[in-house]
Scaffold this motif. Structure first.
Motif, PDB file in Angstrom:
ATOM      1  N   CYS A 117       0.996  -1.265   0.337  1.00 14.98           N
ATOM      2  CA  CYS A 117       0.160  -0.248   0.042  1.00 14.98           C
ATOM      3  C   CYS A 117       0.621   1.467  -0.095  1.00 14.98           C
ATOM      4  CB  CYS A 117      -1.215  -0.300   0.999  1.00 14.98           C
ATOM      5  SG  CYS A 117      -1.738  -0.802   0.958  1.00 14.98           S
ATOM      6  N   SER A 118       2.326   0.829   0.811  1.00 13.54           N
ATOM      7  CA  SER A 118       2.834   2.909   0.874  1.00 13.54           C
ATOM      8  C   SER A 118       3.157   3.154  -0.783  1.00 13.54           C
ATOM      9  CB  SER A 118       4.445   1.780   1.806  1.00 13.54           C
ATOM     10  OG  SER A 118       4.641   3.270   1.710  1.00 13.54           O
ATOM     11  N   MET A 119       4.018   1.275  -1.209  1.00 13.06           N
ATOM     12  CA  MET A 119       4.319   1.722  -1.880  1.00 13.06           C
ATOM     13  C   MET A 119       3.683   2.041  -3.842  1.00 13.06           C
ATOM     14  SD  MET A 119       5.117  -1.596  -5.179  1.00 13.06           S
ATOM     15  CE  MET A 119       6.797  -2.489  -4.579  1.00 13.06           C
ATOM     16  N   GLN A 120       1.915   1.913  -4.082  1.00 12.38           N
ATOM     17  CA  GLN A 120       1.030   2.265  -4.419  1.00 12.38           C
ATOM     18  C   GLN A 120       0.286   3.184  -3.928  1.00 12.38           C
ATOM     19  OE1 GLN A 120      -1.256  -1.166  -2.824  1.00 12.38           O
ATOM     20  NE2 GLN A 120      -1.255  -2.004  -4.588  1.00 12.38           N
ATOM     21  N   ARG A 121       1.423   3.938  -3.113  1.00 14.31           N
ATOM     22  CA  ARG A 121       0.403   5.226  -3.064  1.00 14.31           C
ATOM     23  C   ARG A 121       1.842   6.565  -3.309  1.00 14.31           C
ATOM     24  NH1 ARG A 121      -1.121   3.380   1.926  1.00 14.31           N
ATOM     25  NH2 ARG A 121       0.270   3.591   3.231  1.00 14.31           N
ATOM     26  N   THR A 122       3.139   5.748  -2.920  1.00 10.11           N
ATOM     27  CA  THR A 122       4.157   6.648  -3.451  1.00 10.11           C
ATOM     28  C   THR A 122       4.110   6.745  -5.131  1.00 10.11           C
ATOM     29  OG1 THR A 122       5.186   6.286  -1.913  1.00 10.11           O
ATOM     30  CG2 THR A 122       7.039   6.835  -4.072  1.00 10.11           C
ATOM     31  N   LEU A 123       3.722   5.612  -5.811  1.00 10.53           N
ATOM     32  CA  LEU A 123       3.854   4.998  -7.262  1.00 10.53           C
ATOM     33  C   LEU A 123       2.476   5.190  -7.713  1.00 10.53           C
ATOM     34  CD1 LEU A 123       5.880   1.948  -7.703  1.00 10.53           C
ATOM     35  CD2 LEU A 123       6.878   4.163  -7.703  1.00 10.53           C
ATOM     36  N   GLY A 124       1.657   6.292  -6.916  1.00 10.85           N
ATOM     37  CA  GLY A 124       0.147   7.173  -7.861  1.00 10.85           C
ATOM     38  C   GLY A 124      -0.901   5.457  -7.970  1.00 10.85           C
ATOM     39  N   ALA A 125      -0.078   4.912  -7.715  1.00 13.95           N
ATOM     40  CA  ALA A 125      -1.166   3.295  -8.780  1.00 13.95           C
ATOM     41  C   ALA A 125      -2.370   3.195  -7.228  1.00 13.95           C
ATOM     42  CB  ALA A 125      -0.210   1.976  -8.404  1.00 13.95           C
ATOM     43  N   THR A 126      -3.237   1.779  -7.828  1.00 15.02           N
ATOM     44  CA  THR A 126      -4.380   2.066  -7.020  1.00 15.02           C
ATOM     45  C   THR A 126      -4.035   1.314  -5.545  1.00 15.02           C
ATOM     46  OG1 THR A 126      -6.361   2.140  -8.831  1.00 15.02           O
ATOM     47  CG2 THR A 126      -6.918   0.155  -6.939  1.00 15.02           C
ATOM     48  N   VAL A 127      -4.827   1.864  -4.482  1.00 13.01           N
ATOM     49  CA  VAL A 127      -3.661   1.094  -3.428  1.00 13.01           C
ATOM     50  C   VAL A 127      -4.876   0.431  -3.050  1.00 13.01           C
ATOM     51  CG1 VAL A 127      -3.942   1.778  -1.350  1.00 13.01           C
ATOM     52  CG2 VAL A 127      -3.098   3.479  -2.488  1.00 13.01           C
ATOM     53  N   ASP A 128      -4.560  -1.609  -3.594  1.00 19.51           N
ATOM     54  CA  ASP A 128      -5.575  -2.162  -2.862  1.00 19.51           C
ATOM     55  C   ASP A 128      -4.770  -3.333  -1.974  1.00 19.51           C
ATOM     56  OD1 ASP A 128      -4.531  -3.272  -4.770  1.00 19.51           O
ATOM     57  OD2 ASP A 128      -5.595  -4.009  -6.700  1.00 19.51           O
ATOM     58  N   GLY A 129      -3.364  -3.238  -2.532  1.00 25.79           N
ATOM     59  CA  GLY A 129      -2.619  -3.836  -0.738  1.00 25.79           C
ATOM     60  C   GLY A 129      -2.022  -5.058  -1.710  1.00 25.79           C
ATOM     61  N   VAL A 130      -2.021  -5.558  -3.050  1.00 26.01           N
ATOM     62  CA  VAL A 130      -1.781  -6.721  -4.275  1.00 26.01           C
ATOM     63  C   VAL A 130      -0.874  -5.928  -4.819  1.00 26.01           C
ATOM     64  CG1 VAL A 130      -3.432  -7.906  -5.502  1.00 26.01           C
ATOM     65  CG2 VAL A 130      -4.257  -6.958  -3.667  1.00 26.01           C
ATOM     66  N   TYR A 131       0.032  -6.718  -5.298  1.00 26.01           N
ATOM     67  CA  TYR A 131       1.171  -6.295  -6.528  1.00 26.01           C
ATOM     68  C   TYR A 131       0.852  -6.771  -7.660  1.00 26.01           C
ATOM     69  CZ  TYR A 131       5.845  -5.900  -8.256  1.00 26.01           C
ATOM     70  OH  TYR A 131       6.337  -5.163  -9.679  1.00 26.01           O
ATOM     71  N   GLY A 132      -0.236  -6.437  -8.366  1.00 28.88           N
ATOM     72  CA  GLY A 132      -0.488  -6.979  -9.277  1.00 28.88           C
ATOM     73  C   GLY A 132       0.294  -6.824 -10.288  1.00 28.88           C
ATOM     74  N   PRO A 133      -0.435  -6.782 -12.045  1.00 24.64           N
ATOM     75  CA  PRO A 133       0.161  -6.091 -13.483  1.00 24.64           C
ATOM     76  C   PRO A 133       0.178  -4.405 -12.982  1.00 24.64           C
ATOM     77  CG  PRO A 133      -1.849  -7.490 -13.927  1.00 24.64           C
ATOM     78  CD  PRO A 133      -1.391  -7.024 -12.124  1.00 24.64           C
ATOM     79  N   ALA A 134      -1.581  -3.886 -11.991  1.00 26.79           N
ATOM     80  CA  ALA A 134      -0.960  -2.200 -12.542  1.00 26.79           C
ATOM     81  C   ALA A 134       0.073  -1.867 -11.729  1.00 26.79           C
ATOM     82  CB  ALA A 134      -1.926  -2.078 -12.295  1.00 26.79           C
ATOM     83  N   THR A 135      -0.156  -2.433 -10.755  1.00 28.49           N
ATOM     84  CA  THR A 135       1.707  -2.046  -9.776  1.00 28.49           C
ATOM     85  C   THR A 135       2.962  -2.144 -10.244  1.00 28.49           C
ATOM     86  OG1 THR A 135       0.312  -2.182  -7.356  1.00 28.49           O
ATOM     87  CG2 THR A 135       2.541  -2.086  -7.248  1.00 28.49           C
ATOM     88  N   ALA A 136       3.279  -3.714 -10.525  1.00 29.04           N
ATOM     89  CA  ALA A 136       4.471  -3.729 -11.299  1.00 29.04           C
ATOM     90  C   ALA A 136       5.086  -2.623 -11.979  1.00 29.04           C
ATOM     91  CB  ALA A 136       4.081  -5.289 -12.323  1.00 29.04           C
ATOM     92  N   ARG A 137       3.623  -2.265 -13.540  1.00 30.26           N
ATOM     93  CA  ARG A 137       3.787  -1.366 -14.592  1.00 30.26           C
ATOM     94  C   ARG A 137       4.759   0.156 -13.396  1.00 30.26           C
ATOM     95  NH1 ARG A 137      -0.417  -3.424 -16.740  1.00 30.26           N
ATOM     96  NH2 ARG A 137      -2.027  -2.567 -16.070  1.00 30.26           N
ATOM     97  N   ALA A 138       3.870   0.316 -12.416  1.00 30.64           N
ATOM     98  CA  ALA A 138       4.272   1.702 -11.461  1.00 30.64           C
ATOM     99  C   ALA A 138       5.842   1.758 -11.430  1.00 30.64           C
ATOM    100  CB  ALA A 138       3.024   2.036 -11.160  1.00 30.64           C
ATOM    101  N   PHE A 139       5.953   0.064 -10.297  1.00 34.02           N
ATOM    102  CA  PHE A 139       7.005  -0.146 -10.010  1.00 34.02           C
ATOM    103  C   PHE A 139       8.361   0.088 -11.401  1.00 34.02           C
ATOM    104  CE2 PHE A 139      10.505  -2.905  -8.022  1.00 34.02           C
ATOM    105  CZ  PHE A 139      10.763  -1.625  -7.517  1.00 34.02           C
ATOM    106  N   GLN A 140       7.944  -0.442 -12.345  1.00 31.12           N
ATOM    107  CA  GLN A 140       8.556  -0.633 -13.208  1.00 31.12           C
ATOM    108  C   GLN A 140       9.141   0.885 -14.307  1.00 31.12           C
ATOM    109  OE1 GLN A 140      11.135  -3.534 -14.570  1.00 31.12           O
ATOM    110  NE2 GLN A 140      11.816  -1.487 -15.434  1.00 31.12           N
ATOM    111  N   ARG A 141       7.523   1.775 -13.978  1.00 35.63           N
ATOM    112  CA  ARG A 141       8.172   3.344 -14.785  1.00 35.63           C
ATOM    113  C   ARG A 141       9.509   3.727 -13.667  1.00 35.63           C
ATOM    114  NH1 ARG A 141       2.796   2.649 -15.923  1.00 35.63           N
ATOM    115  NH2 ARG A 141       2.381   3.483 -13.870  1.00 35.63           N
ATOM    116  N   HIS A 142       9.047   3.494 -12.329  1.00 37.34           N
ATOM    117  CA  HIS A 142      10.101   4.409 -11.184  1.00 37.34           C
ATOM    118  C   HIS A 142      11.301   3.772 -11.393  1.00 37.34           C
ATOM    119  CE1 HIS A 142      10.817   5.761  -6.469  1.00 37.34           C
ATOM    120  NE2 HIS A 142      11.095   4.238  -6.708  1.00 37.34           N
TER     121      HIS A 142
END
Length: 109
Positions: free
Chosen positions: A72-97
């Motif tokens: 969730c902390s990662m998702q907030r920082t990356l501007g992804a939907t905050v749901d506590g699940v490391y899924g494809p959308a969070t993975a894309r946001a992390f890769q952009r980071h």
């Protein structure tokens, strides 16, 4: 050690250290992929994404509440939907980071 008063201070250049690779099929949500969960916990700790109490994550390969809070902390920082699940959308946001940090590091080299 710190220099004595009047001594010259020598600083080492900042070196970009890559985080563990997170190649995930599907999602990490506590129901699967224990080996990848360890990498996720390491990445959260490296980037400063903490649990709800501000603590580093325990790297134990288990996706429990504290790991979900770190995500969730990662998702907030990356501007992804905050749901506590490391899924494809969070993975894309992390890769952009990671790409952005790599570009910054290469400009300084």
């Amino acid at each position: 050690p710190l220099p004595e008063p009047g001594e010259e201070l020598h600083l080492q250049p900042l070196v970009f250290a890559p985080t563990p690779t997170l190649k995930v099929r599907g999602r990490l949500d506590g129901k699967n992929a224990a080996g990848e969960t360890r990498k996720l916990q390491l990445a959260c700790n490296f980037w400063g994404w903490r649990d709800a109490m501000g603590r580093t994550l325990i790297v134990d390969d288990g996706f429990g509440d504290r790991t979900a809070q770190g995500v969730c902390s990662m998702q907030r920082t990356l501007g992804a939907t905050v749901d506590g699940v490391y899924g494809p959308a969070t993975a894309r946001a992390f890769q952009r980071h990671l790409d952005a940090m790599s570009a910054i590091a290469s400009k300084g080299a």
